[in-house]
Structure formats: structure tokens, C-alpha cells
Design an enzyme around this catalytic site. Structure first.
Site, PDB file in Angstrom:
ATOM      1  CB  CYS A  60      -5.615  -9.868  -8.144  1.00 38.39           C
ATOM      2  SG  CYS A  60      -5.653  -9.180  -6.489  1.00 38.39           S
ATOM      3  CG  ASN A  82      -7.611  -5.439  -5.642  1.00 39.77           C
ATOM      4  OD1 ASN A  82      -8.283  -6.401  -6.013  1.00 39.77           O
ATOM      5  ND2 ASN A  82      -6.286  -5.421  -5.736  1.00 39.77           N
ATOM      6  CG  HIS A  84      -7.536  -7.081 -10.983  1.00 42.63           C
ATOM      7  ND1 HIS A  84      -8.547  -7.351 -10.086  1.00 42.63           N
ATOM      8  CD2 HIS A  84      -6.428  -6.797 -10.243  1.00 42.63           C
ATOM      9  CE1 HIS A  84      -8.061  -7.245  -8.854  1.00 42.63           C
ATOM     10  NE2 HIS A  84      -6.790  -6.896  -8.930  1.00 42.63           N
TER      11      HIS A  84
HETATM   12  C1  LIG Z   1       0.023   1.278  -2.856  1.00 39.03           C
HETATM   13  C2  LIG Z   1       0.103   2.456  -3.810  1.00 39.03           C
HETATM   14  C3  LIG Z   1      -1.265   3.085  -3.963  1.00 39.03           C
HETATM   15  C4  LIG Z   1       1.050   3.479  -3.220  1.00 39.03           C
HETATM   16  O1  LIG Z   1       1.137   4.581  -4.099  1.00 39.03           O
HETATM   17  P1  LIG Z   1       2.570   5.182  -4.442  1.00 39.03           P
HETATM   18  O2  LIG Z   1       2.350   6.395  -5.240  1.00 39.03           O
HETATM   19  O3  LIG Z   1       3.378   4.080  -5.049  1.00 39.03           O
HETATM   20  O4  LIG Z   1       3.102   5.562  -3.030  1.00 39.03           O
HETATM   21  P2  LIG Z   1       4.486   5.133  -2.365  1.00 39.03           P
HETATM   22  O5  LIG Z   1       4.579   3.665  -2.168  1.00 39.03           O
HETATM   23  O6  LIG Z   1       5.544   5.777  -3.186  1.00 39.03           O
HETATM   24  O7  LIG Z   1       4.359   5.806  -0.946  1.00 39.03           O
HETATM   25  C5  LIG Z   1       4.399   7.194  -0.811  1.00 39.03           C
HETATM   26  C6  LIG Z   1       4.165   7.560   0.634  1.00 39.03           C
HETATM   27  O8  LIG Z   1       2.764   7.420   0.933  1.00 39.03           O
HETATM   28  C7  LIG Z   1       2.620   6.748   2.175  1.00 39.03           C
HETATM   29  N1  LIG Z   1       1.364   6.023   2.185  1.00 39.03           N
HETATM   30  C8  LIG Z   1       1.142   4.717   1.883  1.00 39.03           C
HETATM   31  N2  LIG Z   1      -0.171   4.444   2.028  1.00 39.03           N
HETATM   32  C9  LIG Z   1      -0.765   5.590   2.435  1.00 39.03           C
HETATM   33  C10 LIG Z   1      -2.079   5.934   2.730  1.00 39.03           C
HETATM   34  N3  LIG Z   1      -3.088   5.034   2.657  1.00 39.03           N
HETATM   35  N4  LIG Z   1      -2.338   7.197   3.087  1.00 39.03           N
HETATM   36  C11 LIG Z   1      -1.376   8.125   3.164  1.00 39.03           C
HETATM   37  N5  LIG Z   1      -0.096   7.862   2.891  1.00 39.03           N
HETATM   38  C12 LIG Z   1       0.207   6.597   2.529  1.00 39.03           C
HETATM   39  C13 LIG Z   1       3.817   5.838   2.268  1.00 39.03           C
HETATM   40  O9  LIG Z   1       4.056   5.546   3.622  1.00 39.03           O
HETATM   41  C14 LIG Z   1       4.890   6.714   1.654  1.00 39.03           C
HETATM   42  O10 LIG Z   1       5.360   7.575   2.646  1.00 39.03           O
HETATM   43  P3  LIG Z   1       6.943   7.838   2.831  1.00 39.03           P
HETATM   44  O11 LIG Z   1       7.394   8.396   1.502  1.00 39.03           O
HETATM   45  O12 LIG Z   1       6.971   8.811   3.939  1.00 39.03           O
HETATM   46  O13 LIG Z   1       7.513   6.501   3.133  1.00 39.03           O
HETATM   47  C15 LIG Z   1       0.621   2.020  -5.195  1.00 39.03           C
HETATM   48  O14 LIG Z   1       1.978   1.668  -5.093  1.00 39.03           O
HETATM   49  C16 LIG Z   1      -0.129   0.885  -5.755  1.00 39.03           C
HETATM   50  O15 LIG Z   1      -1.298   1.003  -6.073  1.00 39.03           O
HETATM   51  N6  LIG Z   1       0.521  -0.294  -5.932  1.00 39.03           N
HETATM   52  C17 LIG Z   1      -0.115  -1.446  -6.466  1.00 39.03           C
HETATM   53  C18 LIG Z   1      -0.950  -2.054  -5.394  1.00 39.03           C
HETATM   54  C19 LIG Z   1      -1.899  -3.073  -5.930  1.00 39.03           C
HETATM   55  O16 LIG Z   1      -2.662  -2.758  -6.800  1.00 39.03           O
HETATM   56  N7  LIG Z   1      -1.847  -4.264  -5.356  1.00 39.03           N
HETATM   57  C20 LIG Z   1      -2.707  -5.311  -5.701  1.00 39.03           C
HETATM   58  C21 LIG Z   1      -2.286  -5.886  -6.994  1.00 39.03           C
HETATM   59  S1  LIG Z   1      -3.473  -7.034  -7.498  1.00 39.03           S
END
Ligand SMILES: CC(C)(COP(=O)(O)OP(=O)(O)OC[C@H]1O[C@@H](n2cnc3c(N)ncnc32)[C@H](O)[C@@H]1OP(=O)(O)O)[C@@H](O)C(=O)NCCC(=O)NCCS
Length: 323
Positions: free
Chosen positions: A113, A280, A250
Site C-alpha cells: 500500500c 483500500n 492512503h
Molecule cells: C480490520 C479492522 C477494521 C478491525 O477493526 P477493530 O476495531 O480493530 O476490530 P477487532 O480486530 O478488534 O475485531 C473485533 C471483532 O470484530 C470481528 N470482525 C472482524 N471483521 C469483521 C467484519 N467484517 N464484520 C463483523 N465483525 C468482524 C472480529 O472477529 C472480532 O470479533 P471477536 O472479538 O469476537 O474476535 C481494523 O483493525 C483495521 O482497520 N486495521 C487496519 C487494517 C488495514 O487498514 N490494513 C491495510 C493496511 S494498508
């Protein structure tokens, strides 16, 4: 002594026509529109049904050539930032160069990215050293091909698309008032590569693999590293958020973007946000957002712009430019 700046003289983008909404995704994986919007800001993503990374890149490049009033014969070099090349070899850049009849040198870069920010830095160096006079830099991604569509942790986050800049070596005075790339700052922390990677590759499993990610940790690193790199590049020029006309980051997650903007003291009116429409698109996200902001008459010639990105590797960086 003549000072050379890399000026942005053309912009182009391309998005495949098929759009998948959060609600549509929630019919196939255990997720909801509300969850995706709240955690990421994403509402929909464009998905390529048949077009390859090179084909999307060609369309973005043709639009950039029209915008710059240039012909493909005016281009000296072509760089493509992508994690989803059409072929293992040759590079996607050479496939695009072949289609557009570009005769200059051509190569791909892999920085996930951060690809467009890395690409701008490489292009700037090539233009400054006289290796090329006009460079076509494309970010093009068909991420839908490396997504596990049954994994709700990742499949809701990504989309396909392409964006292109044409950069031209231009004489300048060497001050912040110049148009063009004013500074770039690249970083990587390879110890954290395991946080975001594919499950395979051509020399290991013989397949492309699919994206696997520790979302919470990637989020934590992104917030810290993007704030630091953005502040550092401004500090190098005794600038603050007040001096910036537009922040075009980004587009991975609205919460990450908001957090960086807040630390820089930027109002939301100075932040370009397209993640809700495009999701993304990795190396394509910055040029897609940039071109949209110009089309919407937000970003204008002469504006001072800050770009930043973080991606797998981990890689990250920032670019300061005057459009
Ligand atoms: C992925 C992301 C959106 C998750 O959000 P978060 O607030 O951190 O959520 P968590 O990882 O704490 O997960 C919380 C819960 O939601 C669940 N969950 C994950 N994806 C889900 C979805 N699409 N729908 C519903 N629930 C979801 C998880 O399983 C977790 O459940 P659990 O607590 O029972 O295990 C966030 O971490 C994020 O954006 N990270 C960066 C990702 C990114 O930008 N990557 C590319 C970089 S270039």
C-alpha cells in the site's frame, strides 16, 4: 546551478464498473453494513470482473496522457506500483508499455500500500538525475484476486482500481514555492512483516496466496507511524498542518486518516477521503483520491499537498508536493 523539480503534469484514474456494497457482502460473509462503516468508513468497493491489473493501468495511463496533452511517445519511463501483477514476468509495466507503445525503460515496484509513495520517490530521483524527462507512474491493483472472500477480517476492506501520474522534470528555484515534489521520506520495519502478508507466493507455494492480516496490530502501527512520518516531513521544512492546503493519505481506514489529521491539527475540510467509495485499493488509492479531488475542484494548481501511506512490509512514507 539549475534546480530540477518533478512536476505533476497529468492525472488519470480508472475504476471497474462493478460495485459491491457492504449489504451485498453481508449476504455471503458474517458481517454488516453498520460494522464495516463504523470500523472503517467503507461503504462500497469496485471489483474487476475481467480486467487485469495491466488493463486497468492502461486506462488510467490513457486518461493521464489526455490530461497532460501528451502522447505516449513523450514518455521516457514507466513505473508500476502493484502487488497483483498480471504475470510473474515480465513486469506489468512492460505489458502496459507494449500496449501504449512507450519506448522508455519500464519496471514494477513492490511496496504494497506504500507503493505510490515509494514510486513517487523513485521517479523523483530518476528525474533529478536526468535518467528520464517524463515518467508515467501508475498504481494499479486487482486485489480481489488475492482476497479470501470467506474471511470477514479482510474481504470487506479492499477494492480494485488504478491511478496514474505523469511527472516531468522542470527547472525551479529550489524553494518551497516551487511546483512539484518538494520532499519525500520513506521508512520500513521489516521485523513486522508477519502482520500483513499473503499465504503464498510464486517461489514458495507456487500460488499467489491470499491476504492474511492482524488487523488490530496493523491499525496500531498505522496510527503511530503515519502520524510520525507526516510530522517529520513537515518539521524538516519548518511547516505545520496550518501550512498544508490538502492532506491526501492512503485510503485504508477513515479512523486512521482522522487520527493523523487530528495530530497534524488539520480540519476535516483539508482532508481528501475516498475510502467510503473505493475501499483500500493499495498502491492505486492515492492517485485515485488525488484525481477525484482535482475533478471535484477541491485541489487546485499551486496547492501544497501532503501524501502519506503505510502497507505490508511494514513499509510507510510521506511526500510533500506542490501541485
Ligand atoms: C480490520 C479492522 C477494521 C478491525 O477493526 P477493530 O476495531 O480493530 O476490530 P477487532 O480486530 O478488534 O475485531 C473485533 C471483532 O470484530 C470481528 N470482525 C472482524 N471483521 C469483521 C467484519 N467484517 N464484520 C463483523 N465483525 C468482524 C472480529 O472477529 C472480532 O470479533 P471477536 O472479538 O469476537 O474476535 C481494523 O483493525 C483495521 O482497520 N486495521 C487496519 C487494517 C488495514 O487498514 N490494513 C491495510 C493496511 S494498508
Amino acid at each position: 546551478m539549475t534546480f530540477i523539480r518533478s512536476k505533476v503534469v497529468g492525472l488519470g484514474s480508472y475504476l471497474p464498473s462493478k460495485v459491491i456494497s457492504n449489504n451485498e457482502l453481508s449476504r455471503t460473509v458474517d458481517t454488516s453494513d453498520e460494522w464495516i462503516r463504523e470500523r472503517t468508513g467503507i461503504v462500497q468497493r469496485h471489483i474487476s470482473e475481467t480486467e487485469t491489473t495491466a488493463e486497468m493501468g492502461i486506462k488510467a495511463a490513457q486518461n493521464a496522457l489526455i490530461d497532460a496533452h501528451l502522447l505516449s511517445s513523450d514518455i521516457d519511463a514507466l513505473i508500476v506500483a502493484t502487488s497483483t501483477p498480471d504475470l510473474t514476468l515480465p513486469s506489468t509495466a512492460t505489458l502496459i508499455a507494449s500496449a501504449l507503445k512507450i519506448k522508455g525503460f519500464a519496471f514494477d515496484i513492490s511496496a504494497a500500500c506504500s507503493g505510490f509513495v515509494y514510486g513517487l520517490t523513485i521517479a523523483d530521483a530518476l528525474l533529478k538525475t536526468g535518467s528520464a524527462r517524463r515518467i508515467l507512474l501508475i498504481g494499479s491493483e486487482r486485489l480481489s484476486k488475492i482476497i479470501d472472500w470467506t474471511d470477514r477480517n479482510t474481504c470487506v476492506l479492499f477494492g480494485d482500481g488504478a491511478g496514474a501520474f505523469i511527472l516531468e522534470a522542470s527547472e525551479a528555484i529550489g524553494s518551497l514555492a516551487d511546483e512539484g515534489i518538494l520532499d519525500t521520506l520513506l521508512c520500513a520495519d521489516a521485523q513486522e512483516y508477519h502482520l500483513l502478508h499473503t499465504s503464498g507466493g510464486i517461489a514458495s507455494t507456487g500460488t499467489s496466496g491470499v491476504i492474511q492480516m492482524n488487523g488490530r496490530e496493523v491499525f496500531r502501527h498505522a496510527v503511530m507511524k503515519l502520524e510520525d512520518v507526516a510530522l517529520e516531513i513537515l518539521k524538516r521544512h519548518s511547516l505545520t498542518g496550518d501550512d498544508i492546503d490538502w492532506f491526501i493519505p492512503h485510503q485504508a481506514n477513515a479512523r486512521i486518516i482522522d487520527s493523523t489529521a487530528k495530530r497534524l491539527g488539520l480540519s476535516s475540510g483539508k482532508v481528501i477521503m475516498t475510502v467510503h467509495q473505493h475501499a483500500n485499493t493499495s498502491a492505486a488509492s492515492i492517485p485515485l483520491a488525488f484525481e477525484q479531488a482535482v475533478k471535484e475542484k477541491k485541489v487546485k494548481k499551486g496547492d501544497l499537498i501532503l501524501l502519506d501511506a503505510m502497507g505490508a512490509g511494514l513499509t510507510w512514507g510521506a511526500v510533500l508536493l506542490r501541485y
